[in-house]
Design an enzyme around this catalytic site. Structure first.
Site, short mmCIF file in Angstrom:
data_model
loop_
_atom_site.label_atom_id
_atom_site.label_comp_id
_atom_site.label_asym_id
_atom_site.label_seq_id
_atom_site.Cartn_x
_atom_site.Cartn_y
_atom_site.Cartn_z
N HIS A 172 -2.06 15.42 -26.51
CA HIS A 172 -2.02 14.06 -25.99
C HIS A 172 -3.29 13.26 -26.28
CE1 HIS A 172 1.54 15.55 -24.08
NE2 HIS A 172 1.73 14.46 -23.39
N ARG A 198 0.81 -1.22 0.00
CA ARG A 198 0.00 0.00 0.00
C ARG A 198 0.85 1.28 0.00
NH1 ARG A 198 -3.06 -3.51 3.38
NH2 ARG A 198 -5.06 -4.02 2.41
N ARG A 216 -3.58 21.21 -14.41
CA ARG A 216 -2.56 20.27 -14.85
C ARG A 216 -2.90 19.62 -16.19
NH1 ARG A 216 0.55 15.61 -11.23
NH2 ARG A 216 1.78 14.78 -12.95
N HIS A 272 6.05 7.70 -27.96
CA HIS A 272 5.06 8.59 -27.37
C HIS A 272 5.21 10.02 -27.90
CE1 HIS A 272 2.37 10.43 -24.50
NE2 HIS A 272 3.34 11.17 -24.00
N GLU A 313 -4.65 16.85 -11.08
CA GLU A 313 -5.20 17.17 -12.40
C GLU A 313 -6.69 17.47 -12.36
OE1 GLU A 313 -3.27 15.42 -16.06
OE2 GLU A 313 -5.27 14.57 -16.29
N LYS A 346 2.65 11.08 -11.80
CA LYS A 346 1.72 10.26 -12.57
C LYS A 346 2.35 8.90 -12.82
CE LYS A 346 -1.26 13.33 -15.27
NZ LYS A 346 -1.66 13.68 -16.65
N ASN A 365 -1.28 18.47 -21.26
CA ASN A 365 -1.55 17.39 -22.21
C ASN A 365 -1.89 17.89 -23.62
OD1 ASN A 365 -1.18 15.26 -20.35
ND2 ASN A 365 -3.22 15.61 -19.52
N HIS A 371 -2.57 9.96 -27.90
CA HIS A 371 -2.90 8.68 -27.27
C HIS A 371 -3.77 7.83 -28.20
CE1 HIS A 371 -2.17 10.20 -22.87
NE2 HIS A 371 -1.05 10.03 -23.56
N GLU A 421 7.84 17.06 -25.97
CA GLU A 421 7.34 17.58 -24.70
C GLU A 421 7.99 18.92 -24.36
OE1 GLU A 421 4.88 16.41 -23.08
OE2 GLU A 421 4.69 14.30 -23.59
N LYS A 481 6.76 22.39 -15.34
CA LYS A 481 5.91 21.31 -14.84
C LYS A 481 5.79 21.36 -13.33
CE LYS A 481 4.56 16.57 -15.36
NZ LYS A 481 4.72 15.31 -16.11
#
Length: 451
Positions: free
Chosen positions: A335, A208, A328, A352, A324, A230, A332, A339, A272, A314
């Site tokens: 993206h 955990r 935030r 990517h 986010e 992330k 993206n 994606h 990026e 960032k």
């Protein structure tokens, strides 16, 4: 913007053969919460300075960051030769979970940097088949030098986006359990974005939650994926749909690891870097336009500067909106389209950053169709991506239906509404919104796809 045929003609790379590995033989080589259907306008907070010290202490102070006093990189002559990088530190300010990003040359040769962030006696280094022969021994040395009480285990995963899944993740858990790692252990991510995301998610889940450290070895990971917490894995229906927000103890960016990075991977990471300039930092974008050739030539001063500015940008966003909720999401840009390319075309077929680059062109095209930016900015985006040898259109096999199908399960969908990050206003400004003319989206998809 030009019609469909023009987009296809601007593609700079065929990009059909996946290439994920580093190679020693490579050539030079206050939280913001928004309603689901609302929009977030994100103008650039920066003003031009009278000098070229864009990442100077004054600029860092403007964006509320803690950074070491480091001489700023000047605007470089395109023919400048490499010179030793100056180490710097950017702080990600998250209260009692704040952590430093160390940036510089030869940082893996400074064991104290890593050891100060290891609190227990057990360490698990998670890496892949490409990075292990290059940097695993050095990393183990950095963790154990004059520190004999620490026991280091390692797990070596296959390399590639196609392995960023639950089956591969279980190999990390298997090794941790077999090695009887306890709650005070530290996981170390040694590799690119795939390794960082999977190691971070494993650390968030094992017992955990255990400590972890990021040692990113690609441009993509150094400027983006290793910073901000992330973590996660892909699902066959969508990228990064399974994961958690989980912050590292530190990020150690040794720019010397870029010496073994293939040209294609290096270019992928620059997507990026370009993104930060477009969405929030006009000065940084203009610096990139003048210095892209220095970055492509792996000038160490240029890369130290680019990584520092990217991490500053960032870090500020993450400090304001860690989970986010709105702000935030502006990170993206491109993206959602990107994606869809990665998922629809097949994980690992495009890197990517290559998919994000094509996605940014699509987002810019849609922004122009909405009347939110002018043609001159569209041309500048195409030009800088071409300089970086990045694609400016999706694969020819992508269809409108493929885009729509994947985008329908994007993480930014809320109450059935697809929200997008689009440029609006002058360079360095963007919006995160679901309030746009759907016809503009359809027109963009049709302009880039045959069907």
């Amino acid at each position: 913007m030009a019609a469909s045929s023009s987009f296809c003609s601007q593609r700079t790379l065929p990009l059909r053969t996946p290439s994920h590995s580093h190679s020693k033989l490579s050539s030079r080589h206050s939280l913001v919460r928004l309603p689901a259907s609302g929009s977030y306008s994100y103008p650039s907070p920066y003003l031009y300075s009278e000098s070229n010290n864009y990442c100077s202490g004054t600029r860092a102070a403007k964006i509320g960051l803690k950074a070491s006093a480091t001489p700023a990189a000047p605007v470089m002559d395109q023919t400048s030769s490499s010179s030793p990088a100056v180490s710097t530190v950017v702080e990600v300010d998250l209260g009692d979970r704040s952590y430093p990003i160390y940036i510089g040359s030869g940082l893996l040769d400074q064991p104290q940097l890593l050891q100060r962030h290891v609190h227990g006696k057990q360490v698990l280094v998670v890496t892949n088949t490409t990075i292990a022969p290059l940097y695993l021994d050095k990393t183990i040395w950095a963790l154990t030098d004059r520190n004999p009480n620490v026991k280091v285990e390692s797990v070596i995963l296959p390399d590639g986006e196609q392995y960023k899944n639950m089956e591969t993740l279980m190999k990390v858990f298997d090794k941790a359990i077999e090695s009887r790692m306890d709650r005070r252990c530290t996981f170390v991510a040694l590799g690119g974005g795939v390794i960082g995301d999977m190691c971070g998610y494993a650390a968030a889940s094992y017992l955990r939650g255990v400590n972890f450290i990021q040692i990113p070895t690609t441009v993509m990971a150094q400027v983006d994926s290793s910073v901000g917490g992330k973590t996660g894995i892909n699902h066959r229906l969508g990228k990064n749909l399974i994961g958690a927000f989980y912050q590292p103890q530190c990020v150690l960016v040794d720019i010397d690891t870029l010496n073994t990075l293939p040209d294609r991977e290096l270019a992928s990471g620059l997507a990026e870097v370009i993104k930060y300039g477009l969405i929030r930092d006009a000065e940084f974008f203009e610096w990139q336009e003048k210095n892209m050739q220095a970055l492509m030539a792996r000038d160490s001063r240029a890369f130290t500067y680019a990584i520092k500015c990217s991490c500053e940008n960032k870090a500020q966003v993450v400090s304001l909106d860690e989970l986010e909720s709105g702000l935030r999401a502006t990170l993206n840009l491109g993206h959602t389209f990107g994606h869809a390319i990665e998922t629809g075309f097949g994980y690992g077929q495009w890197l990517h950053g290559e998919a994000v680059a094509a996605g940014m062109v699509m987002a810019v095209d849609m922004s122009r169709r909405l009347g939110w930016i002018d043609d001159s900015l569209v041309k500048r985006v195409l030009n800088i991506l071409q300089q970086a040898k990045l694609p400016t259109a999706p694969p020819e096999s992508m269809t409108v239906d493929m885009f729509k199908s994947v985008m329908a399960v994007d993480k930014k969908v809320a109450d059935g509404l697809l929200r997008l990050i689009l440029l609006k206003g002058p360079l360095g400004s963007c919006v995160f919104t679901g309030e746009y003319d759907r016809q503009a989206l359809d027109d963009t998809l049709r302009a880039f796809c045959k069907s």
